[in-house]
Scaffold this active site. Structure first.
Site, short mmCIF file in Angstrom:
data_model
loop_
_atom_site.label_atom_id
_atom_site.label_comp_id
_atom_site.label_asym_id
_atom_site.label_seq_id
_atom_site.Cartn_x
_atom_site.Cartn_y
_atom_site.Cartn_z
N GLY A 191 0.82 -1.21 0.00
CA GLY A 191 0.00 0.00 0.00
C GLY A 191 0.85 1.25 0.00
O GLY A 191 1.88 1.31 0.66
N THR A 203 4.77 2.11 6.38
CA THR A 203 3.39 1.68 6.62
C THR A 203 2.70 2.74 7.46
O THR A 203 3.24 3.15 8.49
CB THR A 203 3.29 0.34 7.36
OG1 THR A 203 1.98 0.26 7.96
CG2 THR A 203 4.30 0.17 8.46
N ASP A 254 0.34 2.22 9.24
CA ASP A 254 -0.12 1.57 10.46
C ASP A 254 0.93 1.57 11.57
O ASP A 254 0.61 1.38 12.74
CB ASP A 254 -0.50 0.11 10.15
CG ASP A 254 -1.63 0.03 9.16
OD1 ASP A 254 -2.37 1.02 9.02
OD2 ASP A 254 -1.79 -1.02 8.52
N ARG A 282 -23.43 16.94 19.19
CA ARG A 282 -23.38 15.58 18.67
C ARG A 282 -22.20 14.78 19.20
O ARG A 282 -21.20 15.35 19.63
CB ARG A 282 -23.26 15.62 17.14
CG ARG A 282 -24.58 15.91 16.45
CD ARG A 282 -24.38 16.07 14.96
NE ARG A 282 -25.68 16.29 14.32
CZ ARG A 282 -25.86 16.89 13.14
NH1 ARG A 282 -24.83 17.35 12.46
NH2 ARG A 282 -27.06 17.04 12.64
N ARG A 286 -4.68 -1.50 9.97
CA ARG A 286 -5.13 -2.84 9.61
C ARG A 286 -5.28 -3.74 10.83
O ARG A 286 -6.30 -4.38 11.02
CB ARG A 286 -4.15 -3.45 8.64
CG ARG A 286 -4.74 -4.36 7.60
CD ARG A 286 -3.62 -4.78 6.65
NE ARG A 286 -2.32 -4.50 7.30
CZ ARG A 286 -1.14 -4.85 6.83
NH1 ARG A 286 -1.07 -5.48 5.69
NH2 ARG A 286 -0.03 -4.58 7.48
N HIS A 342 -9.01 6.75 2.23
CA HIS A 342 -7.75 6.83 1.51
C HIS A 342 -7.08 8.18 1.53
O HIS A 342 -5.92 8.29 1.12
CB HIS A 342 -7.95 6.33 0.08
CG HIS A 342 -8.14 4.85 0.02
ND1 HIS A 342 -7.12 3.98 -0.22
CD2 HIS A 342 -9.22 4.08 0.25
CE1 HIS A 342 -7.56 2.75 -0.17
NE2 HIS A 342 -8.85 2.78 0.11
N GLN A 350 -5.94 9.41 3.98
CA GLN A 350 -4.82 9.22 4.92
C GLN A 350 -3.54 8.76 4.22
O GLN A 350 -2.45 8.84 4.79
CB GLN A 350 -5.20 8.17 5.98
CG GLN A 350 -6.26 8.63 6.95
CD GLN A 350 -6.91 7.49 7.70
OE1 GLN A 350 -6.51 7.14 8.79
NE2 GLN A 350 -7.93 6.88 7.09
#
Lengths: 364, 364, 364, 364
Positions: free
Chosen positions: B18, B144, B146, B181, B190, B288, B290
């Site tokens: 990715g 990554t 992540d 709200r 992931r 996406h 991000q």
């Protein structure tokens, strides 16, 4: 409530309906102009809800309240709400009740000389009806990210919503190119395609789907094929949330089992494109970040001009009017005209023509 | 292919898996450092796909290729892909085929002296296996969003992904406050909660849900009630996409009729919160954006340091290593260790402790 | 040079004068529209310099040249220059020489059917003179961050320059408030105060100095005192670089010993304010970041509309015209009118009125 | 003053010295953590000035004070000042007076159990001296955009200052390329080159001048020539304001007639480069926008971790300490060590090595 400020007027201001960027800049401008006249400004909380509650919910607004960072912030310091037509107000027991007299009573309790309502067509319809029934002077300031209010070229909040959508396209483009993907971006726009159209042009979209122009998947697929033929390996597609499915229904009906909402028209279009072209497709639903962003310079400019002019209308005793933007300046129009006139995308306007000139497909 | 550059080395570089922000800054740094050594750099297209095709797909990278705006752009100029383990490559007829020899052949065809692979753990596992089988020298650069790669404090792309998520929270806060709200933001991640944790702290979240900490709806509802009790009328909730439903499954299984994906865990959590608290709740799935954003300064710094050090490893003949960030500087570790070691959120680490100190709830 | 594209026209495009945001979006739109007509587009390098050199400096522009990130970038991919009126071109020996025939020769050498010049009034005057002398068709697209070109409501680059200046005010406000300072921001604007006016309103300035309105230090000091009296401890002042000193001269003459330039009118005003009010004052000169920023959505929209319309003018055989923005759409006007008509700030316009309504002082 | 909160502690917090981004995030974290302990927090106005005035100037800080947008804003809601060492306080008559007892008296008047001071080395030296003399417990939180505080890897405000400088380079690059210019950017950094170094790497600079490395104009000119030789037509130069002229003096002495300051070292370097290379050169002095920007996510993270840990130190009775960042987490060190230890750029550190690997010249 103490006696009204005899040295001048006392005016109320409220924000109503969905929030957007620039509301605080309107409030700030109203306070500055009214203070310049020696008036007092009361900010009513939560739209007409503040007038419904007892005690009436409000805050006094002076220059100190609107100093500094406030105009730069999204949202509204007064709060707002979409809930409740006071002429048919939803009660806890499920019935609807006419509570308009309570709101008019709240207005009277504050000893106001006039009310400035910042809202869209729905809010204006209610506020106008209240003003007629209650016999009080009212002026409207148009705001809606959808930019679908008639009689004004632009409403507060639209420019920022477009900017957030363009920024999203700026970010989707490199990842689309890296992965050879078709990126679908669903943007807001309850009934009109203004955000999608402007953002699509400024953000380099290949396809823009708006409710004003019927589309076919074949046409979209053909455009994506022509992009491939030109040697480019990705495409950007912008879809207005107001676009219907090919079956003519909103996507919620299709996708929801019952009352739950998962996904949107963007997901539907993304799937159709993937099926028709074989392209790897990803969908982004932009959502509420379009509302709360820091207002763009243009939204702040327009909001400031609107706020000043709204106070001037009161000073001149010209009521039941909406301030509006026209040809680089502020004008005002009868608020009834603004309520009646809806503004969708003009199919022969400059933006549609520009989009077609850029070989952008509307899927038609 | 012509003979390798005798005046120096010829190295290949590819991006795999990715995409994320900062890949181009790694490529630029590699080209600068290698050019400084008098070497030649070949950029292989689409990860290992470029080595699989014939002719091999690549472009020569010199200083002119990486000048100017390139390092500031998201994505990768080389392209990337998630498709296809070459040891079990999916063929059109549905079978899997070992195509590793073709890739090794592609590598040989280019006459390379070494390969720099920018990727995550999955890509490194494949590249390392290829390098072992083909007997060629390889160095890895970790990327990554992540940030779940072991043996490095941080990977390229993470800082930018956090920044985009924080910006979304900055935008959701004013609209949340205006409308009273609960705003739920689903962010990427992931298997690990790093983005959610950092973005939640920096973005002022009240609740952060990460896969490393089991949650209950009661606990979340209690936190939202305590926010109300403190006099605040809105709340921000960040949910990592890696969070499971209470039933212990991913949300896709629950929400999907068949293979289609509509919505995500954010929608699930939002609905549960609305049910439990009666709060008006809205959900944003960041998606996406991000990945493709302009890289943050820190991502560019880390990417630059990694790129330089990766070339230095080759110059020193130290292979099968991954560059890594540790304690303000660049180090390197055996790539096999990085592949084996997974990094999830440390429950007694500084960030979790900080979050608890800020009264942020993890729903536990 | 090969023969012109017989299937259609071959047009040239160049950017001239100071660069700004949005130039690439114009170029992209021209290429898209012309390609749609089946024409060929040649991008001439460095304004008219590219036509002066031999071989003529240009690049062929097709869809691939303008894909992806290009429209999002500041500056111009073609390069530009402020140097050299070709009718009186400064030669190395210090003399001026008429080199217009060389440029006309360069144009002929490319076999062009028409030329699109993106520039300001100075560039248009030269290009028009060249077109008249050379007998070639020419169309102009207006760009200038100063927005002082007559006959168009807005020029490419202005909106972005305002946005950068507003962002600077957004950043100066918190530090001004923290330190109780008067912050002076000097913004660009060669002869007109458009940037200062719009940025000052949108950025929350207390004082805006523009060349169109004479100022006195007493008046500025009085405003700052009234801000203090209202209980606020800081103030923001925006000064257009076009403002003169009280002695009626540009600040460079005063501050420079010889030919060197240190500081600007902002420094001058800041010092005067400090002297008159005793306030701690800091000055920021924004400079060239106003030019190179990523173009705003509005600049990209206008640029795209202009580019499409410029090509359409050529298609229709309507030459010696400048595209222009008027009342939400694109029109075109005789380029001679645009050259002759200068647009400074209208003293009775909506923005000045808004500024006064916000109690902003012009120092008058 | 009423009696201290018996149910818990009452702590004071103040910001001191130059403001920066992230101060509000520290304050927010302190309030959250202290409130979690059931303590009361008093925010002292204007650094130690608030303790000098009578009545003492402060505001009570509770969760409502720090909700919502506050942590996202630059500056400090408490105000700050650079004025006045209380041990030698400048009086209106020009004399210096020891007013430390007044400040200690102010501290006592508030009935505080401890003080958190957010500041740099200068502020810490004064606060520590006050705490020693007054016998009160004190904890320090490091902030400085310059990042030159010893014993912590990073201080609050640095990351944002770097980000603003990088953004400026991102904007200068396209205009530099369009005009073939050398762009010089002067960034802050009182005595150390940290901002210039990090921003230069992340912003793609060709030359970085920092006070830690002596430079020569010849070396800079050689680098610019090598850029030209590689075929690139522009260059970016970052200069720390701490860099001295070749004559070894600060530029202020050279350029100022008397006490006035026009221009800075950037102007000096720009002129020298223009003279040495013949390049068209432009200078931008970034100034105070580096301080007031919205804090970056990383600054908010660090600030939050620092604020929580500072309160924990008080809870544990560990005083005269400064919180610090080390190896991904928060630690604490004796504040005297932090005051004594100055942190300039490490010449053999990762960033300098990376810069050299990227062929960036330090002018040496």
């Amino acid at each position: 409530m103490t006696a009204p400020n005899k040295a001048g007027k006392r005016i109320g201001i409220l924000t109503s309906g969905g929030d957007c960027a620039g509301l605080n800049a309107v409030i700030r401008a109203v306070v500055h102009r009214a203070t310049g006249y020696g008036w007092q400004v009361l900010g009513i909380k939560e739209g007409t809800q503040g007038l419904l509650q007892r005690p009436v919910q409000y805050q006094t607004l002076d220059l100190g309240s609107v100093d500094g960072h406030m105009m730069r912030q999204g949202g509204t310091i007064l709060g707002t709400t979409n809930r409740g037509d006071p002429f048919a107000y939803p009660m806890p027991d499920g019935t609807l009740k006419d509570r308009s007299d309570e709101i008019i009573g709240g207005y009277r309790e504050l000893g106001l000389d006039a009310l400035i309502g910042i809202g869209g067509d729905g809010s204006f319809a209610i506020l106008h009806k209240l003003a007629q029934k209650g016999g009080f002077p009212m002026v409207g300031v148009p705001k809606t990210i959808d930019n679908d209010l008639g009689k004004t070229e632009v409403s507060v909040g639209y420019d920022t919503a477009v900017a957030v959508a363009v920024e999203a396209l700026d970010r989707l483009q490199p990842t689309a190119a890296s992965h050879h993907r078709v990126m679908v971006l669903e943007v807001m726009g309850r009934d009109a395609g203004h955000i999608a159209l402007a953002a699509g042009i400024a953000g380099g979209a290949d396809v823009i789907l708006i409710p004003e122009i019927p589309y076919s998947i074949e046409s979209i697929a053909a455009k994506i094929q022509s992009v491939r033929d030109s040697g480019r390996n990705f495409a950007l597609v912008v879809v207005s949330e107001a676009v219907k499915t090919l079956e003519g229904t909103g996507v919620k009906k299709i996708l929801q089992g019952g009352e739950k909402r998962y996904g949107g028209i963007g997901d539907y279009i993304g799937e159709k494109i993937a099926d028709a072209t074989g392209a790897e497709t990803r969908v982004t639903v932009l959502g509420h970040v379009q509302r709360g962003s820091m207002p763009s310079p243009r939204d702040r400019l327009i909001a400031s001009a609107f706020g000043v002019h709204a106070v001037d209308l009161i000073a001149e005793g010209r009521f039941n009017r909406m301030v509006a933007w026209s040809n680089r300046g502020v004008i005002d129009v009868p608020i009834t005209e603004a309520i009646e006139h809806y503004s969708c995308v003009e199919l022969d306007g400059a933006l549609v023509k520009t989009a077609r000139g850029l070989n952008i497909s509307f899927g038609d």
